[in-house]
Write a protein that holds these residues in place. Structure first.
Motif, PDB file in Angstrom:
ATOM      1  N   ALA A 291       0.824  -1.216   0.000  1.00 21.96           N
ATOM      2  CA  ALA A 291       0.000   0.000   0.000  1.00 21.96           C
ATOM      3  C   ALA A 291       0.850   1.255   0.000  1.00 21.96           C
ATOM      4  O   ALA A 291       1.935   1.303   0.604  1.00 21.96           O
ATOM      5  N   LYS A 292       0.344   2.289  -0.665  1.00 15.54           N
ATOM      6  CA  LYS A 292       1.021   3.575  -0.719  1.00 15.54           C
ATOM      7  C   LYS A 292       0.614   4.430   0.484  1.00 15.54           C
ATOM      8  O   LYS A 292      -0.425   4.202   1.101  1.00 15.54           O
ATOM      9  N   PRO A 293       1.409   5.456   0.801  1.00 18.67           N
ATOM     10  CA  PRO A 293       1.050   6.334   1.924  1.00 18.67           C
ATOM     11  C   PRO A 293      -0.241   7.104   1.698  1.00 18.67           C
ATOM     12  O   PRO A 293      -0.973   7.376   2.645  1.00 18.67           O
ATOM     13  N   VAL A 294      -0.513   7.440   0.425  1.00 22.89           N
ATOM     14  CA  VAL A 294      -1.724   8.208   0.108  1.00 22.89           C
ATOM     15  C   VAL A 294      -2.377   7.618  -1.138  1.00 22.89           C
ATOM     16  O   VAL A 294      -1.730   7.491  -2.182  1.00 22.89           O
ATOM     17  N   LYS A 295      -3.654   7.265  -1.019  1.00 24.43           N
ATOM     18  CA  LYS A 295      -4.411   6.769  -2.156  1.00 24.43           C
ATOM     19  C   LYS A 295      -5.784   7.422  -2.155  1.00 24.43           C
ATOM     20  O   LYS A 295      -6.577   7.221  -1.236  1.00 24.43           O
ATOM     21  N   LEU A 296      -6.071   8.208  -3.187  1.00 24.46           N
ATOM     22  CA  LEU A 296      -7.386   8.818  -3.345  1.00 24.46           C
ATOM     23  C   LEU A 296      -8.341   7.816  -3.989  1.00 24.46           C
ATOM     24  O   LEU A 296      -7.949   7.058  -4.881  1.00 24.46           O
ATOM     25  N   PHE A 297      -9.576   7.818  -3.553  1.00 24.03           N
ATOM     26  CA  PHE A 297     -10.568   6.917  -4.125  1.00 24.03           C
ATOM     27  C   PHE A 297     -11.950   7.532  -3.934  1.00 24.03           C
ATOM     28  O   PHE A 297     -12.130   8.504  -3.186  1.00 24.03           O
ATOM     29  N   GLY A 298     -12.924   6.977  -4.607  1.00 20.96           N
ATOM     30  CA  GLY A 298     -14.290   7.470  -4.456  1.00 20.96           C
ATOM     31  C   GLY A 298     -15.233   6.757  -5.391  1.00 20.96           C
ATOM     32  O   GLY A 298     -14.842   5.875  -6.166  1.00 20.96           O
ATOM     33  N   PHE A 299     -16.500   7.137  -5.336  1.00 23.25           N
ATOM     34  CA  PHE A 299     -17.482   6.555  -6.235  1.00 23.25           C
ATOM     35  C   PHE A 299     -18.708   7.455  -6.317  1.00 23.25           C
ATOM     36  O   PHE A 299     -18.959   8.287  -5.431  1.00 23.25           O
TER      37      PHE A 299
ATOM     38  N   ARG B 180      -7.004   6.932   1.721  1.00 20.78           N
ATOM     39  CA  ARG B 180      -6.557   5.895   2.633  1.00 20.78           C
ATOM     40  C   ARG B 180      -5.095   5.585   2.331  1.00 20.78           C
ATOM     41  O   ARG B 180      -4.577   5.940   1.276  1.00 20.78           O
ATOM     42  N   GLY B 181      -4.427   4.923   3.261  1.00 18.03           N
ATOM     43  CA  GLY B 181      -3.026   4.609   3.019  1.00 18.03           C
ATOM     44  C   GLY B 181      -2.378   3.939   4.202  1.00 18.03           C
ATOM     45  O   GLY B 181      -3.025   3.622   5.215  1.00 18.03           O
TER      46      GLY B 181
ATOM     47  N   LEU C 218       1.306   3.827   6.713  1.00 21.45           N
ATOM     48  CA  LEU C 218       2.494   4.507   7.212  1.00 21.45           C
ATOM     49  C   LEU C 218       3.316   3.520   8.047  1.00 21.45           C
ATOM     50  O   LEU C 218       2.810   2.478   8.469  1.00 21.45           O
ATOM     51  N   GLU C 219       4.571   3.864   8.309  1.00 22.13           N
ATOM     52  CA  GLU C 219       5.438   3.035   9.158  1.00 22.13           C
ATOM     53  C   GLU C 219       5.482   1.587   8.662  1.00 22.13           C
ATOM     54  O   GLU C 219       5.281   0.641   9.424  1.00 22.13           O
ATOM     55  N   ASP C 220       5.771   1.427   7.352  1.00 22.34           N
ATOM     56  CA  ASP C 220       5.857   0.074   6.778  1.00 22.34           C
ATOM     57  C   ASP C 220       4.580  -0.717   7.000  1.00 22.34           C
ATOM     58  O   ASP C 220       4.608  -1.901   7.375  1.00 22.34           O
ATOM     59  N   THR C 221       3.458  -0.063   6.789  1.00 20.49           N
ATOM     60  CA  THR C 221       2.089  -0.601   6.899  1.00 20.49           C
ATOM     61  C   THR C 221       1.692  -0.944   8.337  1.00 20.49           C
ATOM     62  O   THR C 221       0.638  -1.535   8.555  1.00 20.49           O
ATOM     63  N   LYS C 222       2.482  -0.551   9.320  1.00 23.74           N
ATOM     64  CA  LYS C 222       2.094  -0.783  10.712  1.00 23.74           C
ATOM     65  C   LYS C 222       0.930   0.116  11.129  1.00 23.74           C
ATOM     66  O   LYS C 222       0.161  -0.216  12.023  1.00 23.74           O
TER      67      LYS C 222
ATOM     68  N   PHE D 196      -8.054   5.603   7.141  1.00 23.93           N
ATOM     69  CA  PHE D 196      -9.176   5.560   6.201  1.00 23.93           C
ATOM     70  C   PHE D 196     -10.051   6.773   6.477  1.00 23.93           C
ATOM     71  O   PHE D 196     -10.544   6.948   7.593  1.00 23.93           O
ATOM     72  N   LEU D 197     -10.246   7.612   5.468  1.00 20.58           N
ATOM     73  CA  LEU D 197     -11.036   8.842   5.614  1.00 20.58           C
ATOM     74  C   LEU D 197     -11.946   8.985   4.405  1.00 20.58           C
ATOM     75  O   LEU D 197     -11.487   8.877   3.260  1.00 20.58           O
TER      76      LEU D 197
END
Length: 419
Positions: free
Chosen positions: A35-43, A96-97, A99-103, A107-108
């Motif tokens: 996973a990336k630190p920042v991923k935009l999404f929507g519908f 969503r995204g 951080l800290e090596d996925t630790k 989700f917003l």
């Protein structure tokens, strides 16, 4: 009646994607390793809705007893002026995204569409949570998120829901609308927006694999308030879910894996209403099977306390009513068949027995939904549903029976685009 039968036949004859099943608690609470630190999404979900039937005439506020009504029985929009409408039902944007090596995951998401979530504010925050993946076997999620309840509530709606409308069980028993009691029932009012199956709190959860078996648990403690905000009493809701799945094939972070799953869930808390505090209990058990080309799911739900007793009069914009000590129960079964990678057929039957403990106010809802979907590509699809709806008031008064007899069938179409 011929028009309705023709619509249903057309739906079955040709009007949808690969099978939908997933571990939604894992998908919505955590991020994959890449996973990336920042991923935009929507519908966006644009709908058209048409109801069939004539409103009941001759009813007044004096002979419409409280709880006689039910939201959108006549399916009119803005009083009794129209029986059809276009609408932007949902329009959500999120980020969503990891951080800290996925630790740490976050989700917003916000809602801009025209629905019960935004009945007070034109824009509403639906999700705002952070998950900490530090303790083996006990991931911790905090903020506002979906409670671990029924399958229909947990699934990702824009790309996984097989039907445009929720079943009556999910809409009336599990999804919550808080009501402020007035001096009289006619002065009742909604408090904020619809819960959208969400609450603010903390949740500990995880899943475990043993060969092809997967076991998932989730336990949440939350405010018991549908909209964003602080708690309004000292009682907290406790909601938990257990699920066991045999995974035929498919990755964890995917909405199209093939599996056989059984699950059980329960949520309980208290709600303040009419200067008193009442227990609110929701619990259910279910199973779903997904192996191409078939998908089958069934679930039974029981509810006690703070029952949504409909609106009065039975038009959109009516006054909400609550049965604070009422009981209800219901179940649904649905099946889907994938014809081709682009076409799918859907069929669902759901029944809800509301206030079965009060003979005069008992209402029995029965709905057959015939549907179909066409998948243009993985991010765009068209859905069409026809709902054959029936309402009974077994021991209601004459007006209650007249309203029940006037329950309108519905035809809906919905275009869905995700990004």
């Amino acid at each position: 009646m011929p028009i309705r039968k023709t619509l249903a036949f057309l739906l079955l004859a040709g009007l949808a994607p690969a099978a939908h099943a997933a571990n939604w608690i894992a998908i919505q609470g955590t991020e994959p390793a890449d996973a990336k630190p920042v991923k935009l999404f929507g519908f966006i979900q644009g709908t058209y809705e048409q109801s069939f039937g004539d409103p009941v005439t001759g009813l007044t506020s004096s002979n419409l007893a409280p709880h006689n009504g039910h939201q959108a029985i006549f399916n009119t929009f803005g009083g009794d002026e129209s029986t059809s409408t276009f609408n932007i039902r949902r329009a959500r944007l999120g980020v969503r995204g990891a951080l800290e090596d996925t630790k740490i995951n976050y989700f917003l998401m916000a809602e801009f569409g025209n629905n019960a979530i935004t009945r007070v504010d034109s824009v509403a925050l639906t999700d705002a949570s952070v998950t900490f993946n530090y303790l083996p076997g006990a991931r911790l999620r905090a903020g506002r998120f979906k409670m671990p309840t029924m399958d229909e509530a947990l699934e990702g709606n824009p790309f996984a829901a097989d039907f445009i409308n929720f079943s009556a069980i999910a809409a009336q028993l599990v999804q919550e609308n808080r009501v402020q009691a007035g001096a009289t029932p006619a002065e009742n009012a909604f408090i904020g927006g619809n819960s959208a199956f969400r609450d603010v709190g903390v949740q500990v959860f995880d899943w475990f694999r043993q060969g092809q078996m997967e076991y998932t648990y989730a336990l949440a403690v939350s405010n018991g308030t549908p909209s964003i905000g602080t708690d309004d009493n000292d009682d907290k809701d406790v909601t938990g879910r257990l699920q066991a799945s045999y995974v035929f094939q498919g990755p964890l972070y995917g909405a199209h894996r093939q599996e056989l799953s059984a699950f059980v869930w329960r949520g309980e808390g208290k709600r303040d209403y009419q200067s008193d505090s009442y227990r609110r209990l929701r619990q259910g058990v279910g199973i779903h099977y997904n192996r191409a080309p078939w998908r089958v799911r069934g679930e039974y739900v029981h509810a006690a306390g703070m029952i949504d007793a409909g609106i009065n009069p039975a038009f959109q914009g009516g006054t909400p009513n609550v049965a604070p000590t009422g009981k209800a129960k219901g179940w649904y079964v649905q099946t889907s068949y994938t014809l081709t990678p682009n076409w799918e057929l859907n069929l669902r039957y759901d029944t809800l027995n509301r206030q079965y403990d009060n003979a005069a106010q008992e209402r029995v809802f029965k709905t057959w939904t015939v549907g179909g979907q066409y998948l243009f590509n993985p991010k765009a699809r068209l859905m069409v549903n026809y709902e054959f709806r029936d309402l009974e008031a077994p021991q209601g008064n004459a007006d209650a029976r007249r309203i029940a007899d006037a329950m309108a069938d519905r035809m809906l179409a919905q275009a869905v685009v995700t990004f």
